[in-house]
Enzyme design. Structure first.
Site, PDB file in Angstrom:
ATOM      1  N   GLY A  39     -17.428   2.760  18.245  1.00  0.00           N
ATOM      2  CA  GLY A  39     -16.217   2.030  17.934  1.00  0.00           C
ATOM      3  C   GLY A  39     -15.308   2.706  16.938  1.00  0.00           C
ATOM      4  O   GLY A  39     -14.236   2.190  16.622  1.00  0.00           O
ATOM      5  N   HIS A  84     -19.403   3.753  29.332  1.00  0.00           N
ATOM      6  CA  HIS A  84     -20.339   4.656  28.672  1.00  0.00           C
ATOM      7  C   HIS A  84     -21.270   5.291  29.696  1.00  0.00           C
ATOM      8  O   HIS A  84     -21.904   4.590  30.486  1.00  0.00           O
ATOM      9  CB  HIS A  84     -21.145   3.893  27.620  1.00  0.00           C
ATOM     10  CG  HIS A  84     -20.300   3.336  26.521  1.00  0.00           C
ATOM     11  ND1 HIS A  84     -19.816   2.048  26.542  1.00  0.00           N
ATOM     12  CD2 HIS A  84     -19.832   3.909  25.391  1.00  0.00           C
ATOM     13  CE1 HIS A  84     -19.085   1.843  25.463  1.00  0.00           C
ATOM     14  NE2 HIS A  84     -19.081   2.961  24.748  1.00  0.00           N
ATOM     15  N   ASN A 102     -10.932   5.499  21.111  1.00  0.00           N
ATOM     16  CA  ASN A 102     -10.718   4.120  20.664  1.00  0.00           C
ATOM     17  C   ASN A 102      -9.312   3.910  20.119  1.00  0.00           C
ATOM     18  O   ASN A 102      -8.794   2.792  20.162  1.00  0.00           O
ATOM     19  CB  ASN A 102     -11.769   3.731  19.615  1.00  0.00           C
ATOM     20  CG  ASN A 102     -13.137   3.533  20.243  1.00  0.00           C
ATOM     21  OD1 ASN A 102     -13.270   2.889  21.276  1.00  0.00           O
ATOM     22  ND2 ASN A 102     -14.161   4.105  19.631  1.00  0.00           N
ATOM     23  N   SER A 149     -18.812   6.192  20.187  1.00  0.00           N
ATOM     24  CA  SER A 149     -19.974   5.752  20.958  1.00  0.00           C
ATOM     25  C   SER A 149     -20.449   6.780  21.971  1.00  0.00           C
ATOM     26  O   SER A 149     -21.624   6.799  22.342  1.00  0.00           O
ATOM     27  CB  SER A 149     -19.657   4.432  21.682  1.00  0.00           C
ATOM     28  OG  SER A 149     -18.524   4.579  22.529  1.00  0.00           O
ATOM     29  N   ASP A 209     -20.942  -1.294  31.927  1.00  0.00           N
ATOM     30  CA  ASP A 209     -19.589  -1.514  31.424  1.00  0.00           C
ATOM     31  C   ASP A 209     -18.578  -0.564  32.054  1.00  0.00           C
ATOM     32  O   ASP A 209     -17.372  -0.682  31.829  1.00  0.00           O
ATOM     33  CB  ASP A 209     -19.540  -1.402  29.897  1.00  0.00           C
ATOM     34  CG  ASP A 209     -19.995  -0.036  29.380  1.00  0.00           C
ATOM     35  OD1 ASP A 209     -20.029   0.932  30.171  1.00  0.00           O
ATOM     36  OD2 ASP A 209     -20.316   0.067  28.182  1.00  0.00           O
TER      37      ASP A 209
END
Length: 229
Positions: A92, A208, A121, A55, A205
Site C-alpha cells: 500500500g 497481485h 499506488n 505490495s 484480486d
C-alpha cells in the site's frame, strides 16, 4: 499494436474495476524482511541491496520466501555474488511514503545498491503525477547522494484513470531515469500481464501476481541489476 501490447491492455481492462478498492484496502503492514532483518550470504559482504517497494515486492498474498525479492537472494547465492538484501517494501505504500522513509533506511543499512519499486499506488489513488515524479526524483537523488547505485522499476496502470494520465504515468519513470541517468526496468510485470493466459497468473484480486509469476518479475529486474553488481 502488437499481440503483447494487446494482451497487456486486455489484462489492464479486466482488472481496472477493482484496482482502486484493493489498493486502498491493503494495510500498511511491514513485512518481516523490512523490520530490520537482512538475508546475509556472507559475513562482511561488500554489497548491500535495499529494495524500497509496495505490495508487489512485499510478498502480499504469498508464502514468505516466494516473492521476487526473496528469490533474488537465492539467485545471488547461486551465482556466488556475496550480497545482503534488505526488503523495506510495504504493501500500500506510495512514493510519498517511500521518500519519507528512505533517509532513515539509507542511514541504517548503508546500501551499495538501491532498487525503487514505487508509484503504482500513487496512480491508483489519482495523485498528481508531478508529485509522483518529484518523489521518485528525490529518492533517486537521496540514494545517489548516499553512495548507492540506483535502479528504478517502472509500472503501468489500467486506463480507467484516462488515456492521458495512463500514458503520462508510464512516461514518468522514463523521464526521471533519463534526467538522473539511472537504469530503468520499463515494466515490472512484463511477461506476466501481457501473457495470453494472464488472468491465470494473478491472485483472485486480479492485481497481485501469484508466486509462479515472481521468477519472471525477478528476471525483469535482474537484467538491469546484474550489470550493476
Amino acid at each position: 499494436m502488437n499481440q503483447p501490447q494487446l494482451r497487456r491492455r486486455e489484462w489492464m481492462l479486466h482488472c481496472s474495476a477493482s484496482l482502486l478498492t484493493v489498493s486502498l484496502a491493503v494495510p500498511l503492514a511491514l513485512p518481516a524482511a523490512a523490520q530490520g532483518k537482512t538475508s546475509t550470504l556472507q559475513a562482511g559482504a561488500p554489497r548491500r541491496i535495499l529494495v524500497l517497494g509496495d505490495s508487489l515486492s512485499a510478498e502480499y498474498g504469498l508464502a514468505r520466501g516466494s516473492g521476487w525479492v526473496a528469490l533474488m537472494t537465492q539467485r545471488l547465492q547461486g551465482q556466488q555474488l556475496p550480497a545482503d538484501v534488505v526488503n523495506a517494501s510495504i504493501s500500500g505504500d506510495t512514493t510519498s511514503g517511500g521518500a519519507s522513509r528512505l533517509p532513515a533506511l539509507l542511514q541504517q543499512h548503508k546500501p551499495t545498491h538501491l532498487v525503487i519499486e514505487l508509484g503504482g499506488n500513487d496512480a491508483l489513488r489519482g495523485l498528481p503525477l508531478n508529485m509522483t515524479r518529484e518523489n521518485l526524483r528525490a529518492m533517486v537523488k537521496a540514494g545517489k547522494a548516499a553512495g548507492a547505485k540506483v535502479l528504478l522499476v517502472g509500472m503501468q496502470i489500467p486506463p480507467n484513470m484516462g488515456a492521458s494520465y495512463t500514458r503520462d504515468f508510464e512516461a514518468s519513470f522514463k523521464t526521471v531515469a533519463q534526467e538522473e541517468k539511472v537504469p530503468l526496468v520499463p515494466f515490472l510485470l512484463a511477461g506476466v500481464a501481457d501473457r495470453p493466459d494472464a488472468v491465470e497468473w494473478f491472485q483472485s484480486d486480479r492485481i497481485h501476481p501469484l508466486a509462479k509469476a515472481h521468477p519472471l518479475m525477478l528476471d525483469n529486474v535482474w537484467k538491469l541489476l546484474r550489470p550493476m553488481l
